[in-house]
Design a protein around this motif. Structure first.
Motif, PDB file in Angstrom:
ATOM      1  N   VAL A  97      60.231   3.652  42.283  1.00 22.05           N
ATOM      2  CA  VAL A  97      60.740   2.305  42.023  1.00 22.05           C
ATOM      3  C   VAL A  97      61.008   2.095  40.531  1.00 22.05           C
ATOM      4  O   VAL A  97      62.058   1.574  40.146  1.00 22.05           O
ATOM      5  CB  VAL A  97      59.748   1.234  42.530  1.00 22.05           C
ATOM      6  CG1 VAL A  97      60.188  -0.148  42.100  1.00 22.05           C
ATOM      7  CG2 VAL A  97      59.657   1.276  44.042  1.00 22.05           C
ATOM      8  N   THR A 148      61.197  -2.136  51.350  1.00 16.78           N
ATOM      9  CA  THR A 148      60.347  -0.979  51.645  1.00 16.78           C
ATOM     10  C   THR A 148      60.415  -0.710  53.134  1.00 16.78           C
ATOM     11  O   THR A 148      59.998  -1.542  53.931  1.00 16.78           O
ATOM     12  CB  THR A 148      58.877  -1.270  51.266  1.00 16.78           C
ATOM     13  OG1 THR A 148      58.846  -1.858  49.982  1.00 16.78           O
ATOM     14  CG2 THR A 148      58.071   0.000  51.233  1.00 16.78           C
ATOM     15  N   ILE A 149      60.952   0.433  53.489  1.00 14.51           N
ATOM     16  CA  ILE A 149      61.060   0.770  54.916  1.00 14.51           C
ATOM     17  C   ILE A 149      59.822   1.544  55.334  1.00 14.51           C
ATOM     18  O   ILE A 149      59.520   2.589  54.773  1.00 14.51           O
ATOM     19  CB  ILE A 149      62.341   1.572  55.200  1.00 14.51           C
ATOM     20  CG1 ILE A 149      63.558   0.720  54.828  1.00 14.51           C
ATOM     21  CG2 ILE A 149      62.395   2.005  56.661  1.00 14.51           C
ATOM     22  CD1 ILE A 149      64.879   1.394  55.043  1.00 14.51           C
ATOM     23  N   GLN A 150      59.067   0.991  56.271  1.00 19.01           N
ATOM     24  CA  GLN A 150      57.805   1.616  56.693  1.00 19.01           C
ATOM     25  C   GLN A 150      57.802   1.951  58.161  1.00 19.01           C
ATOM     26  O   GLN A 150      56.995   2.739  58.614  1.00 19.01           O
ATOM     27  CB  GLN A 150      56.635   0.651  56.439  1.00 19.01           C
ATOM     28  CG  GLN A 150      56.459   0.283  54.995  1.00 19.01           C
ATOM     29  CD  GLN A 150      55.327  -0.708  54.796  1.00 19.01           C
ATOM     30  OE1 GLN A 150      54.486  -0.877  55.659  1.00 19.01           O
ATOM     31  NE2 GLN A 150      55.305  -1.352  53.657  1.00 19.01           N
ATOM     32  N   LEU A 180      61.991  -8.277  48.967  1.00 29.06           N
ATOM     33  CA  LEU A 180      61.292  -8.887  47.847  1.00 29.06           C
ATOM     34  C   LEU A 180      62.224  -9.017  46.650  1.00 29.06           C
ATOM     35  O   LEU A 180      62.943  -8.081  46.315  1.00 29.06           O
ATOM     36  CB  LEU A 180      60.069  -8.054  47.461  1.00 29.06           C
ATOM     37  CG  LEU A 180      59.105  -7.719  48.601  1.00 29.06           C
ATOM     38  CD1 LEU A 180      57.935  -6.910  48.071  1.00 29.06           C
ATOM     39  CD2 LEU A 180      58.615  -8.973  49.284  1.00 29.06           C
ATOM     40  N   LYS A 181      62.194 -10.169  46.025  1.00 36.69           N
ATOM     41  CA  LYS A 181      63.039 -10.412  44.851  1.00 36.69           C
ATOM     42  C   LYS A 181      62.251 -10.089  43.587  1.00 36.69           C
ATOM     43  O   LYS A 181      61.126 -10.540  43.424  1.00 36.69           O
ATOM     44  CB  LYS A 181      63.470 -11.879  44.845  1.00 36.69           C
ATOM     45  CG  LYS A 181      64.415 -12.266  43.728  1.00 36.69           C
ATOM     46  CD  LYS A 181      64.935 -13.677  43.965  1.00 36.69           C
ATOM     47  CE  LYS A 181      65.878 -14.107  42.864  1.00 36.69           C
ATOM     48  NZ  LYS A 181      65.192 -14.401  41.600  1.00 36.69           N
ATOM     49  N   SER A 210      59.444   5.894  50.767  1.00 35.96           N
ATOM     50  CA  SER A 210      58.319   6.813  50.554  1.00 35.96           C
ATOM     51  C   SER A 210      57.424   6.925  51.789  1.00 35.96           C
ATOM     52  O   SER A 210      56.677   7.890  51.925  1.00 35.96           O
ATOM     53  CB  SER A 210      57.496   6.391  49.337  1.00 35.96           C
ATOM     54  OG  SER A 210      57.030   5.063  49.484  1.00 35.96           O
ATOM     55  N   ALA A 211      57.493   5.940  52.683  1.00 38.67           N
ATOM     56  CA  ALA A 211      56.658   5.986  53.882  1.00 38.67           C
ATOM     57  C   ALA A 211      57.307   6.800  55.009  1.00 38.67           C
ATOM     58  O   ALA A 211      56.676   7.054  56.024  1.00 38.67           O
ATOM     59  CB  ALA A 211      56.375   4.577  54.386  1.00 38.67           C
ATOM     60  N   MET A 269      59.326 -12.334  65.428  1.00 33.20           N
ATOM     61  CA  MET A 269      60.386 -11.304  65.461  1.00 33.20           C
ATOM     62  C   MET A 269      60.184 -10.295  64.343  1.00 33.20           C
ATOM     63  O   MET A 269      59.829 -10.646  63.233  1.00 33.20           O
ATOM     64  CB  MET A 269      61.745 -11.992  65.289  1.00 33.20           C
ATOM     65  CG  MET A 269      62.907 -11.056  65.484  1.00 33.20           C
ATOM     66  SD  MET A 269      64.445 -11.917  65.125  1.00 33.20           S
ATOM     67  CE  MET A 269      65.430 -10.559  64.521  1.00 33.20           C
ATOM     68  N   ASP A 311      63.074   1.605  49.240  1.00 36.01           N
ATOM     69  CA  ASP A 311      61.988   2.580  49.134  1.00 36.01           C
ATOM     70  C   ASP A 311      61.725   3.219  50.488  1.00 36.01           C
ATOM     71  O   ASP A 311      61.482   2.521  51.473  1.00 36.01           O
ATOM     72  CB  ASP A 311      60.718   1.900  48.617  1.00 36.01           C
ATOM     73  CG  ASP A 311      59.541   2.862  48.589  1.00 36.01           C
ATOM     74  OD1 ASP A 311      59.433   3.604  47.609  1.00 36.01           O
ATOM     75  OD2 ASP A 311      58.761   2.878  49.552  1.00 36.01           O
ATOM     76  N   ARG A 330      60.883  -7.859  61.396  1.00 42.40           N
ATOM     77  CA  ARG A 330      61.823  -8.050  60.316  1.00 42.40           C
ATOM     78  C   ARG A 330      61.280  -7.328  59.082  1.00 42.40           C
ATOM     79  O   ARG A 330      60.080  -7.373  58.822  1.00 42.40           O
ATOM     80  CB  ARG A 330      61.890  -9.556  60.053  1.00 42.40           C
ATOM     81  CG  ARG A 330      62.998 -10.097  59.277  1.00 42.40           C
ATOM     82  CD  ARG A 330      62.885 -11.603  59.292  1.00 42.40           C
ATOM     83  NE  ARG A 330      63.598 -12.203  60.400  1.00 42.40           N
ATOM     84  CZ  ARG A 330      64.886 -12.512  60.358  1.00 42.40           C
ATOM     85  NH1 ARG A 330      65.584 -12.283  59.277  1.00 42.40           N
ATOM     86  NH2 ARG A 330      65.477 -13.071  61.391  1.00 42.40           N
ATOM     87  N   ILE A 331      62.138  -6.653  58.353  1.00 44.21           N
ATOM     88  CA  ILE A 331      61.682  -5.956  57.149  1.00 44.21           C
ATOM     89  C   ILE A 331      61.794  -6.910  55.959  1.00 44.21           C
ATOM     90  O   ILE A 331      62.866  -7.458  55.714  1.00 44.21           O
ATOM     91  CB  ILE A 331      62.533  -4.694  56.922  1.00 44.21           C
ATOM     92  CG1 ILE A 331      62.278  -3.698  58.053  1.00 44.21           C
ATOM     93  CG2 ILE A 331      62.203  -4.065  55.575  1.00 44.21           C
ATOM     94  CD1 ILE A 331      63.123  -2.466  57.997  1.00 44.21           C
ATOM     95  N   PRO A 332      60.686  -7.146  55.233  1.00 46.31           N
ATOM     96  CA  PRO A 332      60.749  -8.116  54.140  1.00 46.31           C
ATOM     97  C   PRO A 332      61.589  -7.617  52.965  1.00 46.31           C
ATOM     98  O   PRO A 332      61.636  -6.427  52.685  1.00 46.31           O
ATOM     99  CB  PRO A 332      59.291  -8.284  53.727  1.00 46.31           C
ATOM    100  CG  PRO A 332      58.602  -7.067  54.198  1.00 46.31           C
ATOM    101  CD  PRO A 332      59.334  -6.590  55.405  1.00 46.31           C
ATOM    102  N   LEU A 380      64.065  -5.637  46.517  1.00 40.21           N
ATOM    103  CA  LEU A 380      63.327  -4.434  46.917  1.00 40.21           C
ATOM    104  C   LEU A 380      63.045  -4.466  48.411  1.00 40.21           C
ATOM    105  O   LEU A 380      62.501  -5.442  48.929  1.00 40.21           O
ATOM    106  CB  LEU A 380      62.009  -4.343  46.140  1.00 40.21           C
ATOM    107  CG  LEU A 380      61.030  -3.257  46.585  1.00 40.21           C
ATOM    108  CD1 LEU A 380      61.588  -1.865  46.330  1.00 40.21           C
ATOM    109  CD2 LEU A 380      59.696  -3.415  45.855  1.00 40.21           C
TER     110      LEU A 380
END
Lengths: 118, 118
Positions: B106, B16-18, B7-8, B50-51, B1, B48, B3-5, B14
């Motif tokens: 960041v 990051t939308i890509q 991060l701790k 940036s992408a 599935m 983030d 899913r956007i990771p 954090l």
């Protein structure tokens, strides 16, 4: 143009791989990352693959190559966030991720890189 | 599935939308993020973008809503890495990103969140 963002955190760079890698995207990432290592004088690279359910031989080789390139530029690479199923598959397929260190998550990866920088 | 990771990093998370956001992915991200804020006792969230070449009203609203949810859970949200063209479009479209702070990258986002935590 599709591009994987590279985030700077102090003297480390963080790459989060979320999308399926294909040839051109992998090449773009390697170009961008090597350029950023030099520009930002990065000492370490964290590659997060927690979003990947599958790591095939192409991605495995891409990660190994990227780590080798970073190494020549005096930056160490740590692969973080690997899912258990990916670890199982890698071993079963006999993929070794030559020259790449791993850590459980970003925080442990940062700690590992900081220790080695001393 | 898909899913956007998340991060701790210490007491920050954090994201990051890509990829292009769609309804279900946005809902999954909000579910995951609010759960992680509680589980990891996070004090701040960095998103983030940036992408992203384009931020439309859907993504703008999604970011605002996510920030509002985080705020209720006592975590501040900072949007980082916005491309110049995105800033231009947001203002021209009259999208305000209500309740969301922004920072250049960041590192500056982390600094901003650390200052406010004092």
């Amino acid at each position: 143009m599709e591009r994987i963002p590279i985030l700077k955190m102090g003297d480390l760079l963080l790459v989060t791989i979320q999308v399926d890698m294909h040839d051109r995207l992998a090449m773009t990432l390697q170009d961008d990352l090597t350029a950023r290592i030099v520009k930002d004088r990065a000492r370490g690279v964290l590659i997060d693959i927690s979003a990947l359910d599958i790591v095939d031989s192409f991605i495995g080789r891409m990660i190994s190559n990227t780590a080798a390139m970073a190494r020549i530029l005096d930056a160490r690479t740590v692969l973080v966030g690997m899912q258990p199923a990916v670890a199982i598959t890698l071993v079963e397929l006999g993929l070794t991720l030559h020259g790449v260190q791993t850590a459980l998550n970003v925080e442990k990866g940062v700690t590992l890189l900081r220790q080695q920088a001393l």
